[in-house]
Motif scaffolding. Structure first.
Motif, PDB file in Angstrom:
ATOM      1  N   THR A 223      11.110  32.753  24.350  1.00 21.97           N
ATOM      2  CA  THR A 223      12.162  31.991  23.608  1.00 21.97           C
ATOM      3  C   THR A 223      12.438  30.562  24.252  1.00 21.97           C
ATOM      4  N   PHE A 224      12.601  30.832  25.373  1.00 23.44           N
ATOM      5  CA  PHE A 224      13.295  29.367  26.171  1.00 23.44           C
ATOM      6  C   PHE A 224      11.696  28.461  26.313  1.00 23.44           C
ATOM      7  N   GLY A 225      10.462  29.003  26.609  1.00 22.58           N
ATOM      8  CA  GLY A 225       9.480  28.313  26.740  1.00 22.58           C
ATOM      9  C   GLY A 225       9.118  27.734  25.117  1.00 22.58           C
ATOM     10  N   THR A 226       9.082  28.385  24.352  1.00 27.92           N
ATOM     11  CA  THR A 226       9.033  28.057  22.902  1.00 27.92           C
ATOM     12  C   THR A 226       9.681  26.772  22.431  1.00 27.92           C
TER      13      THR A 226
ATOM     14  N   ALA B   8       2.366  33.014  32.042  1.00 28.41           N
ATOM     15  CA  ALA B   8       1.861  33.319  33.231  1.00 28.41           C
ATOM     16  C   ALA B   8       3.143  33.420  34.255  1.00 28.41           C
ATOM     17  N   CYS B   9       4.066  32.941  34.277  1.00 26.76           N
ATOM     18  CA  CYS B   9       5.186  33.066  34.991  1.00 26.76           C
ATOM     19  C   CYS B   9       5.942  34.363  34.694  1.00 26.76           C
ATOM     20  N   ALA B  10       6.106  34.261  33.264  1.00 27.28           N
ATOM     21  CA  ALA B  10       6.625  35.780  32.719  1.00 27.28           C
ATOM     22  C   ALA B  10       5.994  36.824  33.357  1.00 27.28           C
ATOM     23  N   TRP B  11       4.808  36.908  33.252  1.00 22.78           N
ATOM     24  CA  TRP B  11       3.831  38.130  33.904  1.00 22.78           C
ATOM     25  C   TRP B  11       4.290  38.225  35.254  1.00 22.78           C
ATOM     26  N   LEU B  12       4.352  37.006  35.992  1.00 19.20           N
ATOM     27  CA  LEU B  12       4.713  37.650  37.490  1.00 19.20           C
ATOM     28  C   LEU B  12       6.081  38.025  37.617  1.00 19.20           C
ATOM     29  N   VAL B  13       7.072  37.473  36.751  1.00 18.10           N
ATOM     30  CA  VAL B  13       8.374  38.261  36.915  1.00 18.10           C
ATOM     31  C   VAL B  13       8.350  39.698  36.501  1.00 18.10           C
ATOM     32  N   GLN B  14       7.623  39.845  35.468  1.00 23.44           N
ATOM     33  CA  GLN B  14       7.406  41.269  35.043  1.00 23.44           C
ATOM     34  C   GLN B  14       6.893  42.133  36.060  1.00 23.44           C
TER      35      GLN B  14
ATOM     36  N   TRP C 244      -0.529  24.404  24.318  1.00 21.81           N
ATOM     37  CA  TRP C 244      -1.178  25.657  24.608  1.00 21.81           C
ATOM     38  C   TRP C 244      -0.887  25.957  26.040  1.00 21.81           C
ATOM     39  N   LEU C 245      -1.503  24.716  26.877  1.00 19.85           N
ATOM     40  CA  LEU C 245      -1.494  24.900  28.378  1.00 19.85           C
ATOM     41  C   LEU C 245       0.101  25.087  28.825  1.00 19.85           C
ATOM     42  N   ALA C 246       0.995  24.505  28.480  1.00 19.43           N
ATOM     43  CA  ALA C 246       2.463  24.767  28.707  1.00 19.43           C
ATOM     44  C   ALA C 246       2.848  25.909  28.339  1.00 19.43           C
ATOM     45  N   LEU C 247       2.656  26.625  27.153  1.00 21.37           N
ATOM     46  CA  LEU C 247       2.957  28.059  26.932  1.00 21.37           C
ATOM     47  C   LEU C 247       2.168  29.066  27.704  1.00 21.37           C
ATOM     48  N   ALA C 248       0.860  28.761  28.029  1.00 17.60           N
ATOM     49  CA  ALA C 248       0.144  29.730  28.849  1.00 17.60           C
ATOM     50  C   ALA C 248       0.738  29.692  30.357  1.00 17.60           C
ATOM     51  N   LEU C 249       1.157  28.454  30.838  1.00 24.71           N
ATOM     52  CA  LEU C 249       1.828  28.304  32.313  1.00 24.71           C
ATOM     53  C   LEU C 249       3.214  29.241  32.144  1.00 24.71           C
ATOM     54  N   ILE C 250       4.036  29.134  31.149  1.00 20.88           N
ATOM     55  CA  ILE C 250       5.367  29.745  31.064  1.00 20.88           C
ATOM     56  C   ILE C 250       5.115  31.192  30.798  1.00 20.88           C
TER      57      ILE C 250
END
Length: 92
Positions: A42-45, A22-28, A14-20
């Motif tokens: 998809t890459f994160g999963t 969060a990075c996606a949100w920053l890029v967006q 859960w923590l790993a996907l939450a961090l991924i």
């Protein structure tokens, strides 16, 4: 695998996907393009599935490797679409 280690593994996933994400949100936020979120998801999963496979048996490793490969295959389409759109926006 006992119950406490299973809960710890779930929490780490859960923590790993939450961090991924969060990075996606920053890029967006920086690009203004929400299409990149698909690639991150998809890459994160796939990465989290591959990382989780290290804790299991041989059969579980095979299934998780297939999940990671599937995530990579699907994820390759998202960046390609985003770059294609950006190229055409810049150069017509």
């Amino acid at each position: 695998m006992d119950g406490s280690s299973l809960i710890a593994l779930g929490g780490a996933q859960w923590l790993a996907l939450a961090l991924i994400m969060a990075c996606a949100w920053l890029v967006q936020q920086r690009t203004g393009n929400s299409g990149w979120v698909d690639a991150f998801w998809t890459f994160g999963t796939g990465l989290v599935a591959a990382g989780s496979g290290r804790t299991g048996h041989d059969r579980r490793l095979g299934v998780l490797a297939a999940m990671a490969g599937g995530g990579a295959r699907i994820g390759m389409g998202s960046p390609a679409r985003q770059l294609h759109r950006r190229f055409h926006a810049w150069f017509g």
